[in-house]
Design an enzyme around this catalytic site. Structure first.
Site, PDB file in Angstrom:
ATOM      1  CB  SER A 142      33.314  30.011  39.958  1.00  0.00           C
ATOM      2  OG  SER A 142      32.742  30.573  41.132  1.00  0.00           O
ATOM      3  CE1 TYR A 157      36.024  34.742  39.347  1.00  0.00           C
ATOM      4  CE2 TYR A 157      34.003  33.840  40.280  1.00  0.00           C
ATOM      5  CZ  TYR A 157      35.365  33.743  40.049  1.00  0.00           C
ATOM      6  OH  TYR A 157      36.057  32.660  40.505  1.00  0.00           O
TER       7      TYR A 157
END
Length: 252
Positions: A142, A157
Site C-alpha cells: 500500500s 496498517y
C-alpha cells in the site's frame, strides 16, 4: 498451462488480478474468506473468457489452517490441471482499518499483523515447495507505507504494509537461486470494498482524493490488476525486489 494462486480474489484488486491473469492464458486458484458469491463471480468471469479457475476458502489470518489449504491446492492442481506445482503467487488478501495512533488497541494491531504480515509470510513459506522454479510472486502492499500515502490514522496498517515491502526484498534475495522473482505493488486510493465498502458509504470523499491524484481520478481495480499481471508475465522477467507504486501519482 501455467497456474497462479491469488488470495482475496472475491472482489476488488484480487478479483481484477485473477481475471487479468486468466486472460493471459493462466489457470487460477483464487481464495475467498466470507464472500463466496464474489468468488463465484470471479470464477464465472474467468470461465466466460475461456479460462479455468478454482475457488478455495482461506482465512489468511489463521496460519494454523495453511497446511490444510496446501493439501487443497495439491488436489486442485492435480484434478484440474494435472500438475504438481504452480507458477505464480499473489499475496493480495487483506483489509484496512484506520485509527489514530492513540486509539489503536493491541487487538487491532495484532489482527492487522496476523492478516497483513504474518499471513503472507507463512502462507508463502507453506506453499513455496509447490512453487515452480522460475516462477514469480507479487505482494499487494500500500502507498500507506510510502511518503505519498502518509496520512493520519494508518500507523498500524502502514507499518504492516511497510513490513511486507521489506519482506518482499528478503524473499527476492532468498528465492533468487531458484529463479523466482518477488515484487510488491503499492496501490493508492482504489475503488474496492476496503474498510467495509467505505467508498460506497462515503462517496463524498472521492472528489478530494481525485484532486490529490496527478491523473485526476480515483484508482480502479483494473489499474492495479493489470500491473500485477504484467509483473508476473514475461514483461516483468527482469524485475525483482521492487516495490512499485500504482496510484496515478497520489500526492505527486
Amino acid at each position: 498451462m501455467q497456474v497462479a494462486i491469488v488470495t482475496g480474489a472475491s472482489s476488488g484488486i484480487g478479483q481484477s488480478t485473477a481475471v487479468q491473469i486468466a486472460k493471459r492464458g493462466t489457470g487460477v486458484i483464487l481464495t475467498y474468506q466470507e464472500n463466496e458469491s464474489g468468488a463465484r463471480d470471479t470464477v464465472a468471469a474467468i470461465e466466460k473468457e475461456g479460462g479455468t479457475a478454482v475457488a478455495l476458502p482461506l482465512d489468511v489470518g489463521r496460519s494454523d489452517t495453511f497446511g490444510a489449504f496446501r493439501e487443497e491446492v495439491v488436489a486442485a492442481l492435480r484434478d484440474t490441471w494435472q500438475r504438481t506445482t504452480f507458477d505464480f503467487l499473489v499475496n493480495n488478501a487483506g483489509f484496512g482499518q484506520a485509527a489514530a495512533f492513540g486509539d489503536t488497541t493491541e487487538e487491532m494491531f495484532d489482527t492487522l499483523m496476523r492478516v497483513l504480515l504474518k499471513g503472507p509470510y507463512f502462507l508463502t513459506q507453506t506453499l513455496l515447495p509447490l512453487l515452480a522454479d522460475g516462477g514469480a510472486i507479487v505482494n499487494t502492499t500500500s502507498n500507506a507505507a510510502r511518503w505519498s500515502g502518509l496520512e493520519p490514522g494508518y500507523s498500524a496498517y502502514g507499518a504492516m504494509k511497510g513490513g511486507l515491502v521489506v519482506l518482499t526484498r528478503y524473499m527476492a534475495k532468498e528465492f533468487s537461486p531458484r529463479g523466482i522473482r518477488v515484487n510488491s505493488v503499492s496501490p493508492g486510493s482504489t475503488r474496492t470494498r476496503i474498510a467495509d465498502n467505505a467508498f460506497e458509504r462515503y462517496p463524498e470523499v472521492i472528489p478530494a482524493l481525485a484532486a490529490k491524484t496527478a491523473l485526476g481520478r480515483l484508482g480502479e481495480p483494473d489499474d492495479v490488476g493489470l500491473a500485477i499481471a504484467a509483473l508476473l508475465a514475461d514483461e516483468g522477467r527482469w524485475i525483482t525486489a521492487q516495490d512499485i507504486e500504482v496510484s496515478g501519482g497520489y500526492n505527486l
